[in-house]
Design a protein around this motif. Structure first.
Motif, PDB file in Angstrom:
ATOM      1  N   ARG A   1     -41.370  33.194  15.442  1.00 23.48           N
ATOM      2  CA  ARG A   1     -41.201  33.858  13.842  1.00 23.48           C
ATOM      3  C   ARG A   1     -42.341  33.718  12.652  1.00 23.48           C
ATOM      4  O   ARG A   1     -42.345  33.853  12.039  1.00 23.48           O
ATOM      5  CB  ARG A   1     -39.806  33.688  13.938  1.00 23.48           C
ATOM      6  N   GLN A   2     -41.682  32.423  12.551  1.00 23.17           N
ATOM      7  CA  GLN A   2     -42.225  31.169  11.574  1.00 23.17           C
ATOM      8  C   GLN A   2     -44.055  31.559  11.905  1.00 23.17           C
ATOM      9  O   GLN A   2     -44.554  31.345  10.429  1.00 23.17           O
ATOM     10  CB  GLN A   2     -42.107  29.410  11.979  1.00 23.17           C
ATOM     11  N   ARG A   3     -44.732  32.069  12.908  1.00 20.69           N
ATOM     12  CA  ARG A   3     -45.585  31.898  12.548  1.00 20.69           C
ATOM     13  C   ARG A   3     -46.116  33.496  12.995  1.00 20.69           C
ATOM     14  O   ARG A   3     -47.046  33.958  12.698  1.00 20.69           O
ATOM     15  CB  ARG A   3     -46.702  31.774  14.237  1.00 20.69           C
TER      16      ARG A   3
END
Ligand code: SF4
Length: 487
Positions: A278-280
């Protein structure tokens, strides 16, 4: 040493083709290729399925291409990576390799069949020089560096006199020591083509990835613990992210299929992976599917997976009988399976249910319970297999000599499995087949059938003809529903 790895298919007469074909990168062979190359050995990787597809499933033409590759590449070592379903075809190809290259190169068999039945394989195929038992990468590297020698752990050479000797090789404890699969040696256009089979029934361009090996359980019918050994070993989250980044950077994909036996065997690792995805922002580019055990289906974990792009979870529910679940060593219960299906759907995920029929001692009532179970959970994807006693599993070990002799390895090909040659259930054969036919209509639902036949175009294989007949039958029985599904 010049090494050529060949991944054979099951024989022509027991294998689905065309639009009904499931195509995945042969991960183990591709990782072994990458390791050999890292150590300076020229490597070739030839997947017969991709070769056959390139020739329009013209088997003599695919054989001719193989012969051309053998002459051009001139390998000193040929390694066949073969499941049991492909054993007979592997033995045929070993003869073809010998006819082209003569007695010069060494021929080895690796993979699940070699691990389960090394001595029997050498006896069945005189063209083979030896078998790699267990994981192949490090054994092959030693063979490439030192030449075949009985002192290499994991290598069983054909004995010149006396019984064959095998030094066992322990499974590699740190999976991150292995390089990622050598995708550049594979026909990636073929593997990442749009298909409805990898994340089943959805037309996506999907790449398969493996992030762990093994399973915490040991079901009596399952061959997974055979080559992977007991327990589970994992790639780190950083290693997986690097693989994903490479896949996204180099190939036009919109889906990933995690092929791990139990993706949530380390729940903490999976949560960290979901967070990193999700962070990417990859959850916006990729949809993915994986396999869990029913006892790992926790609501919070499922929600996190969904948020990270997961769209489908596969479970091995196997049967709706607690008695049979216990008998096959599944270590789950029907109540757990029902809860897993309910929680998965509540998290917004599709349910892929694996059911298995033909289990030892299965009764007509068990089969009827299975049908009720399928109707209750209404899986988006249903695989209703007939139990096949895979070599190396406790179920196979329990067979009589006569039953083993009747096994035909080509029958272990997936999809339309024929019977294993005997009936271990408590149901008469005719009744069993009648009950099983009732289940099969849930296997490919009419809408999916319509889509698959549309994809098939002018393809004319036995399987396509079979499903065309099924579609016509459906149209005659339910003309209004069929008319709606046309659009
Ligand atoms: S839980 Fe699944 S992968 Fe593990 S041993 Fe059983 S069938 Fe095989």
């Amino acid at each position: 040493m010049r090494v050529l790895l060949i991944c054979p298919t099951p024989p022509a007469d027991s294998w689905p083709r065309g639009v009904f074909l499931y195509s995945i990168v042969p991960t183990e062979a591709a990782q072994a290729s990458a390791l050999l190359r890292r150590h300076g050995h020229p490597v070739g990787l030839l997947d017969r399925q991709a070769e056959l597809a390139a020739t329009g499933f013209d088997w003599p033409a695919a054989d001719a291409r193989l012969c051309g590759t053998l002459r051009d590449f001139a390998p000193e070592q040929v390694v066949f990576f073969s499941p049991s379903a492909a054993a007979a075809e592997t033995f045929r190809l070993a003869g073809l390799v010998r006819s082209v290259l003569g007695s010069g190169p060494s021929l080895l068999l690796a993979g699940p069949h070699a691990t389960a039945l090394p001595e029997e394989s050498l006896a069945a195929c005189p063209d083979l020089n030896g078998a790699v038992v267990g994981e192949l990468e490090w054994t092959l590297l030693e063979v490439a560096q030192e030449g075949s020698a009985a002192s290499i752990a994991g290598l069983l050479l054909r004995p010149t006199a006396g019984p064959a000797k095998l030094l066992p090789r322990p499974a590699c404890a740190d999976l991150d020591r292995l390089p990622p699969p050598a995708w550049d040696l594979c026909t990636m256009d073929y593997y990442t083509a749009r298909s409805r089979w990898l994340i089943r029934w959805l037309p996506l361009r999907v790449l398969n990835l493996r992030t762990s090996r093994g399973c915490p359980n040991a079901c009596r019918f399952c061959a997974a613990p055979l080559t992977a050994g007991a327990g589970v070993r994992f790639h780190s989250v950083d290693y997986i992210l690097a693989m994903m980044e490479q896949a996204l950077g180099e190939y036009a994909i919109d889906g990933l299929l995690f092929e791990d036996e139990t993706f949530a065997a380390d729940e903490d690792r999976l949560q960290r992976l979901c967070l990193a995805i999700r962070q990417r922002g990859w959850h916006r580019r990729l949809q993915w599917a994986c396999c869990l055990r029913a006892d790992q289906a926790q609501p919070e974990l499922l929600r996190e997976m969904r948020a990270a792009g997961c769209i489908q979870v596969e479970y091995g529910f196997e049967t709706a009988s607690d008695r049979l679940l216990q008998a096959i060593g599944k270590n789950t219960s029907v109540a757990q399976n029902l809860a897993a299906a309910r929680r998965t759907r509540a998290a917004g995920l599709r349910v892929y249910a694996n059911m298995m029929f033909g289990l030892p001692g299965e009764t007509a009532r068990d089969m009827a319970d299975n049908l009720r179970f399928i109707r209750a959970i209404r899986p988006e994807v249903l695989s209703a297999a007939i139990m096949a006693p895979l070599p190396g599993t406790p179920l196979f070990e329990g067979l009589t000599e006569g039953q083993r002799k009747n096994l035909k390895w080509g029958d272990f090909a997936y999809l339309d499995q024929p019977r294993p040659g005997f009936n271990p259930t408590a149901v008469e054969e005719e009744q069993f087949l009648e009950n099983y036919r009732r289940i099969r209509k849930y296997f490919v639902r009419p809408l999916v059938l319509r889509q698959l036949l549309r994809d098939a175009g002018n393809e004319d294989t036995a399987l396509v003809s079979h499903w065309r007949k099924e579609w016509r039958r459906f149209c005659l029985r339910h003309p209004l529903r069929a008319w709606r599904l046309r659009f």
